[in-house]
Write an enzyme that holds these catalytic residues in place. Structure first.
Site, PDB file in Angstrom:
ATOM      1  N   LYS A 275      43.034  42.226  42.201  1.00  0.00           N
ATOM      2  CA  LYS A 275      43.853  42.686  41.074  1.00  0.00           C
ATOM      3  C   LYS A 275      45.278  43.001  41.518  1.00  0.00           C
ATOM      4  O   LYS A 275      46.233  42.780  40.770  1.00  0.00           O
ATOM      5  CB  LYS A 275      43.188  43.898  40.418  1.00  0.00           C
ATOM      6  CG  LYS A 275      41.886  43.529  39.708  1.00  0.00           C
ATOM      7  CD  LYS A 275      41.278  44.691  38.956  1.00  0.00           C
ATOM      8  CE  LYS A 275      40.060  44.209  38.189  1.00  0.00           C
ATOM      9  NZ  LYS A 275      39.439  45.274  37.370  1.00  0.00           N
TER      10      LYS A 275
ATOM     11  N   SER B  68      36.885  47.810  33.154  1.00  0.00           N
ATOM     12  CA  SER B  68      38.020  48.227  33.994  1.00  0.00           C
ATOM     13  C   SER B  68      39.366  48.275  33.283  1.00  0.00           C
ATOM     14  O   SER B  68      40.348  48.720  33.879  1.00  0.00           O
ATOM     15  CB  SER B  68      38.125  47.310  35.217  1.00  0.00           C
ATOM     16  OG  SER B  68      38.442  45.986  34.847  1.00  0.00           O
TER      17      SER B  68
END
Length: 368
Positions: free
Chosen positions: A306, A261
């Site tokens: 996140k 990611s």
């Protein structure tokens, strides 16, 4: 014993029993929470995250932070009390254990898989960044892996560059299988290769690999499969893949991080260091997203965690993969502006808008 006293005693005993049950009863869930963020333009543990050797590089300011998620280990089993606490907390998410560790995946297997994905994401981040800057990147077909006990074991090795099969030039990984299967099992096939050590030395020195040699391998019959239609198929026991030759050295140093990611943020960091000016305008920008060689940004897991981690570190803008936009927009922390991205070029153009103060023109995320 007075009735009131008996009632209080009974209630206390029931409460104690429930607390004990909450601590002792194991439930099939795992927890996700915000992990650390790292500025790809800066340092981690005293070392630059990005180190580029060869071309001119430029000073950068501001932040391009990659974001991470902490998860409980594969072998850890939450108790009922921890699960309830996690469900109630805003800065963590409780999910079924199999969501993070499907098919009984062990901690070691998960770590290895994440390390491989992280390594591949770094490779794609470099390719995408250089292509965005119109810097040529050469590709080559390599031996990705060798099957133990196969005819290729000891003759071909992971990292060997495959130049030709039976004197026919190889341009794509699929060419290798196509040329090998023209043979019958038991026939010889000739590989023209550059050994992995020589290829690695050439890349380090910034030159094209040399020293090709021919290797003859006797094919064997492939295990039967439904797609063969009963025909015998010749194989040599390797998996071919693609590798890249970069015109200069780009090192990405970041320990204890796995998964794919961070690809988008690595690409942006490389672009910022290789171009004059300041891509961020000194702003604090975080983000996430996988990236492929062509610069397409893909979705990731744990988006809400996140976002929380980025906001807590001070980010004002968050580059969000298009496919994660709905989930991110449904639970955006205060003070954080989501910026929708589909490609690396989208992200670069959005950073230019942020840097110049034209934030009203930023592509936004919608909860619908």
């Amino acid at each position: 014993m007075p009735r009131r006293t008996a009632t209080m005693l009974a209630s206390t005993l029931v409460l104690i029993a429930l607390l004990c049950a909450g601590l002792l009863i194991k439930v099939p869930y795992a927890e996700m929470s915000p992990g650390p963020t790292v500025n790809t333009l800066g340092e981690a543990r005293g070392e630059p995250v990005l180190r580029i050797k060869g071309p001119d590089t430029y000073e950068t300011t501001g932040n391009l932070n990659m974001t991470t998620v902490r998860v409980t280990g594969a072998d850890y089993r939450m108790n009922l009390g921890e699960a309830v606490w996690g469900w109630l907390a805003h800065d963590s998410v409780v999910v079924p254990h199999d969501t993070l560790y499907p098919d009984g995946k062990t901690e070691e297997q998960s770590t290895q898989e994440n390390a491989e994905e992280f390594s591949q994401s770094q490779e794609s981040a470099k390719v995408a960044a250089l292509r965005e800057l119109d810097i040529p990147v050469a590709t080559q077909v390599v031996v990705a892996s060798v099957v133990k006990g196969s005819p290729s074991e000891g003759k071909l090795h992971a990292g060997d560059v495959i130049e030709a099969v039976d004197s026919t030039e190889v341009k794509e990984p699929g060419d290798v299988a196509e040329l090998v299967t023209k043979h019958k099992p038991g026939e010889d096939v000739t590989f023209t290769i550059i050994p992995a050590k020589e290829a690695a030395a050439a890349e380090k020195a910034g030159r094209a690999p040399e020293g090709s040699r021919k290797v003859i391998i006797t094919t064997e019959k492939a295990p039967a499969s439904e797609g063969d239609g009963g025909k015998e198929r010749a194989v040599v026991g390797i998996r071919a893949g693609t590798d890249h030759r970069f015109p200069f050295t780009i090192d990405i140093k970041l320990a204890d991080v796995g998964g794919p990611s961070a690809g988008l943020m690595f690409s942006l960091g490389i672009i910022d260091k290789l171009t004059p000016g300041n891509l961020t305008g000194g702003k604090f920008i975080a983000g996430t997203g996988t990236i492929d060689d062509e610069g397409k940004v893909g979705p990731i897991g744990g988006i809400t965690m996140k976002l929380v981690g980025a906001r807590d570190e001070g980010a004002r803008y968050f580059l969000t993969p298009d496919e994660n936009c709905a989930a991110a927009a449904a639970d955006t922390p205060d003070g954080l502006t989501l910026v929708r991205v589909k490609t690396l070029d989208d992200a670069v153009k959005s950073l230019e808008k942020i840097s110049s103060g034209k934030t009203d023109a930023l592509p936004s995320c919608s909860a619908s």
